[in-house]
Write a protein that holds these residues in place. Structure first.
Motif, PDB file in Angstrom:
ATOM      1  N   GLY A  74      35.198 -40.283  85.498  1.00 48.91           N
ATOM      2  CA  GLY A  74      35.281 -38.835  85.437  1.00 48.91           C
ATOM      3  C   GLY A  74      34.726 -38.265  84.143  1.00 48.91           C
ATOM      4  N   ASP A  75      34.825 -36.959  84.033  1.00 48.53           N
ATOM      5  CA  ASP A  75      34.255 -36.204  82.921  1.00 48.53           C
ATOM      6  C   ASP A  75      34.884 -36.576  81.578  1.00 48.53           C
ATOM      7  OD1 ASP A  75      32.467 -34.265  81.996  1.00 48.53           O
ATOM      8  OD2 ASP A  75      33.989 -32.705  82.050  1.00 48.53           O
ATOM      9  N   ASN A  76      34.091 -36.495  80.511  1.00 47.48           N
ATOM     10  CA  ASN A  76      34.540 -36.696  79.128  1.00 47.48           C
ATOM     11  C   ASN A  76      35.060 -38.114  78.900  1.00 47.48           C
ATOM     12  OD1 ASN A  76      34.899 -35.760  76.471  1.00 47.48           O
ATOM     13  ND2 ASN A  76      37.006 -35.151  76.861  1.00 47.48           N
ATOM     14  N   ILE A  99      28.911 -44.719  84.458  1.00 51.25           N
ATOM     15  CA  ILE A  99      28.324 -43.473  84.952  1.00 51.25           C
ATOM     16  C   ILE A  99      29.410 -42.409  84.982  1.00 51.25           C
ATOM     17  CG2 ILE A  99      27.135 -42.378  86.889  1.00 51.25           C
ATOM     18  CD1 ILE A  99      26.315 -45.281  87.765  1.00 51.25           C
ATOM     19  N   ALA A 100      29.144 -41.253  84.390  1.00 52.69           N
ATOM     20  CA  ALA A 100      30.127 -40.170  84.333  1.00 52.69           C
ATOM     21  C   ALA A 100      29.398 -38.842  84.135  1.00 52.69           C
ATOM     22  CB  ALA A 100      31.113 -40.407  83.191  1.00 52.69           C
ATOM     23  N   PRO A 118      25.222 -46.104  79.239  1.00 53.98           N
ATOM     24  CA  PRO A 118      25.996 -44.963  79.733  1.00 53.98           C
ATOM     25  C   PRO A 118      25.045 -43.950  80.363  1.00 53.98           C
ATOM     26  CG  PRO A 118      25.658 -44.746  77.364  1.00 53.98           C
ATOM     27  CD  PRO A 118      24.880 -45.952  77.818  1.00 53.98           C
ATOM     28  N   ILE A 119      25.361 -43.515  81.573  1.00 60.19           N
ATOM     29  CA  ILE A 119      24.500 -42.565  82.286  1.00 60.19           C
ATOM     30  C   ILE A 119      25.299 -41.302  82.586  1.00 60.19           C
ATOM     31  CG2 ILE A 119      23.143 -42.142  84.360  1.00 60.19           C
ATOM     32  CD1 ILE A 119      22.697 -45.155  84.584  1.00 60.19           C
ATOM     33  N   GLU A 124      28.081 -33.436  91.047  1.00 62.57           N
ATOM     34  CA  GLU A 124      27.867 -33.701  92.463  1.00 62.57           C
ATOM     35  C   GLU A 124      27.246 -35.081  92.700  1.00 62.57           C
ATOM     36  OE1 GLU A 124      24.537 -30.811  91.123  1.00 62.57           O
ATOM     37  OE2 GLU A 124      26.688 -31.076  90.806  1.00 62.57           O
ATOM     38  N   GLN A 125      26.404 -35.518  91.771  1.00 55.60           N
ATOM     39  CA  GLN A 125      25.819 -36.851  91.914  1.00 55.60           C
ATOM     40  C   GLN A 125      26.841 -37.938  91.589  1.00 55.60           C
ATOM     41  OE1 GLN A 125      22.262 -36.533  89.452  1.00 55.60           O
ATOM     42  NE2 GLN A 125      21.038 -35.987  91.242  1.00 55.60           N
ATOM     43  N   VAL A 126      27.699 -37.674  90.592  1.00 49.75           N
ATOM     44  CA  VAL A 126      28.771 -38.621  90.295  1.00 49.75           C
ATOM     45  C   VAL A 126      29.723 -38.728  91.481  1.00 49.75           C
ATOM     46  CG1 VAL A 126      30.743 -39.121  88.785  1.00 49.75           C
ATOM     47  CG2 VAL A 126      28.610 -38.275  87.794  1.00 49.75           C
ATOM     48  N   ASP A 127      30.008 -37.601  92.117  1.00 50.84           N
ATOM     49  CA  ASP A 127      30.877 -37.613  93.299  1.00 50.84           C
ATOM     50  C   ASP A 127      30.281 -38.483  94.409  1.00 50.84           C
ATOM     51  OD1 ASP A 127      32.624 -35.916  92.028  1.00 50.84           O
ATOM     52  OD2 ASP A 127      31.904 -34.096  93.039  1.00 50.84           O
TER      53      ASP A 127
END
Length: 201
Positions: A74-76, A99-100, A118-119, A124-127
């Motif tokens: 997830g984020d951060n 990936i986040a 780290p990417i 929406e792409q992470v989802d």
């Protein structure tokens, strides 16, 4: 440092935001200066109960994800204190790519220095990748650094950006020491000239 060119492996889904470095590797494991041996304590407080038993529901304890080499988060991700032990633990577990949607700056930089890619991608792409990772061990992703694209288990391709210098370092297995050794011939020439012109130094 191990080269990173193309990685095909199991992706583990970790749909949590604000995963900080203390969650990645708790403070009691920071006494060592060795980069090895920390993988067993990666996400320690989420992986084990107070008696040291595995918590079956945690993703990396599930049979499908014990050999994960990619983490979709997830984020951060990697926020909190600037402990380099966090990427050490991730790498020692066997994860080579995270990936986040976003990363804390210091953690992001430390990943590259320790052979982890780290990417950062739009949510929406992470989802989409999170859903692909949730398919389990039979759904393998490919992360192609040279061509800067991720291929999902069903063949969908997602491009990503990476700094050219950091890409060069990862693809050639160059950490800070390796970068210095690339200049070894120039350093030897300089020292030889210095010895001739300033022998008293």
């Amino acid at each position: 440092m191990e080269k990173f060119e193309k990685l095909t492996g199991i992706a583990a889904p970790l749909p949590m935001v604000n995963v900080d470095t203390d969650m990645i590797i708790p403070k009691q494991f920071l006494k060592t200066i060795k980069r090895s041996g920390l993988g067993v304590n990666l996400f320690d407080e989420m992986r084990y109960d107070r008696q040291g038993n595995e918590i079956p529901d945690f993703v990396l304890n599930q049979p499908a994800y014990r050999d994960a080499e990619i983490l979709v988060a997830g984020d951060n991700f990697g926020c909190g204190s600037s402990r380099e032990h966090a990427p050490w633990a991730i790498k020692d577990f066997g994860i080579r790519c995270v990936i986040a949607p976003s990363f804390a700056d210091i953690f992001f930089n430390n990943c590259f220095k320790n052979g982890i890619l780290p990417i950062a991608l739009p949510q929406e792409q992470v989802d989409l990748l999170m859903k692909d990772a949730e398919k389990g061990a039979n759904a393998r992703m490919t992360v192609d650094l040279e061509n800067q694209e991720i291929t999902t288990s069903d063949g969908q391709k997602i491009p990503f950006d990476v700094d050219p210098f950091r890409k060069h370092c990862l693809m050639n297995g160059l950490d800070d020491i390796g970068l210095t050794l690339e200049k070894n011939a120039a350093i030897d020439t300089f020292e030889s000239r210095l010895n001739q012109t300033r022998p008293w130094m």
